[in-house]
Design a protein around this motif. Sequence first.
Motif, short mmCIF file in Angstrom:
data_model
loop_
_atom_site.label_atom_id
_atom_site.label_comp_id
_atom_site.label_asym_id
_atom_site.label_seq_id
_atom_site.Cartn_x
_atom_site.Cartn_y
_atom_site.Cartn_z
N GLU A 65 0.82 -1.22 0.00
CA GLU A 65 0.00 0.00 0.00
C GLU A 65 0.85 1.27 0.00
O GLU A 65 0.31 2.38 -0.05
CB GLU A 65 -0.94 -0.01 1.21
N LEU A 66 2.16 1.11 0.01
CA LEU A 66 3.06 2.25 -0.17
C LEU A 66 3.32 2.52 -1.65
O LEU A 66 3.94 3.52 -1.99
CB LEU A 66 4.39 2.01 0.54
N ARG A 67 2.83 1.62 -2.52
CA ARG A 67 3.02 1.81 -3.96
C ARG A 67 2.41 3.15 -4.40
O ARG A 67 1.27 3.50 -4.03
CB ARG A 67 2.35 0.67 -4.73
N ALA A 80 12.07 -3.64 1.17
CA ALA A 80 10.71 -4.13 1.43
C ALA A 80 9.79 -3.81 0.25
O ALA A 80 8.95 -4.64 -0.15
CB ALA A 80 10.17 -3.51 2.71
N CYS A 81 9.93 -2.63 -0.33
CA CYS A 81 9.10 -2.25 -1.48
C CYS A 81 9.40 -3.15 -2.69
O CYS A 81 8.48 -3.63 -3.37
CB CYS A 81 9.32 -0.78 -1.84
N ARG A 82 10.67 -3.39 -2.92
CA ARG A 82 11.04 -4.24 -4.06
C ARG A 82 10.56 -5.67 -3.86
O ARG A 82 10.14 -6.33 -4.82
CB ARG A 82 12.54 -4.19 -4.26
N GLU A 95 8.93 -0.30 -7.19
CA GLU A 95 9.97 0.64 -6.81
C GLU A 95 9.33 1.80 -6.05
O GLU A 95 8.32 2.35 -6.48
CB GLU A 95 10.70 1.19 -8.05
N PRO A 96 9.90 2.20 -4.91
CA PRO A 96 9.30 3.30 -4.16
C PRO A 96 9.44 4.64 -4.88
O PRO A 96 10.38 4.84 -5.66
CB PRO A 96 10.09 3.30 -2.85
N VAL A 97 8.52 5.52 -4.61
CA VAL A 97 8.54 6.86 -5.18
C VAL A 97 9.05 7.82 -4.11
O VAL A 97 8.49 7.90 -3.01
CB VAL A 97 7.13 7.30 -5.64
#
Length: 293
Positions: A188-190, A210-212, A217-219
């Motif tokens: 949900e951080l996408r 963690a995002c990968r 890829e985090p913004v």
Amino acid sequence: MQLQQLRYFAAVAETRHFTRAAHREHVSQPSLSQQIRALERELGADLFHRARGHIALTDAGEVLLPLAHRILADTESARREVQEVAGLRSGRIRLGAPPSLCTSLVPDVLRIFRDRYPGVELLVREDGSQDLVRVLAAGELDLALVITPLSGQAPALTTTELLREELVVVSPPSEPSPVARDRIRVHELRDRPLAMFRRGYDLREFTVAACREAGFEPVFAVEGGELDAVLGFVRAGLGLAVVPAMVAARSGLRTTPFAEPGMHRTVSVAHRGDVTPPRAARELRRILAERVA
């Protein structure tokens, strides 16, 4: 029986020569011989077979030699221990810690240490965990709080696990919660702008990894900040951030924990593997362990 006599006896037994033993012990040869004779009279036995050009242990000397070595070693250990205790009245400790721990755990621990040992100077280096590993290995710190496991390229350090710290998401209290539920999932951080730490911070590596792992890829809305700057960016509404729960509790920001199994990092206390930390540093390490127990 005197310690000096035992040192002289051991020196002759090891060099097999009275003159060389006297030179090693920085004493005249007659004085050394007199002390050994006095020891033999006290024990009631000759310790050496004395022949021109040849010195050998008697049976009594063979029995005494390992005992003398043990007594002398214990005496040296006692001397070092007493000196180290006395050293707690002065000296200094060089401690490294990530900014997130400098705002939570470290101040309380240093207050306890300072109350007990006010004469010891405390020097703190605040830096990212990866940078602290490099500085510690270079001998510029006595102890460092680092995030483990260390990378495969890390230098030879001795680490002891201290605590497992929960990571959470912080957001501005003036804005709606990032999710409608009590807990957030990593995916949900996408596409959510993040306030990101500079390179060298373990929190940056944790968040990106963690995002990968969740497939994206985090913004970054803004990146390159220290801890206080990142919290300020979040407070200004520039983005969310992943920080330790202890930091979030003091930040005044909204805290949203991750859904099970959650996100955690392991904090360990480290020192160089080839150097025993000084007594004051070992005492600080003990207080750290007590504080998180």
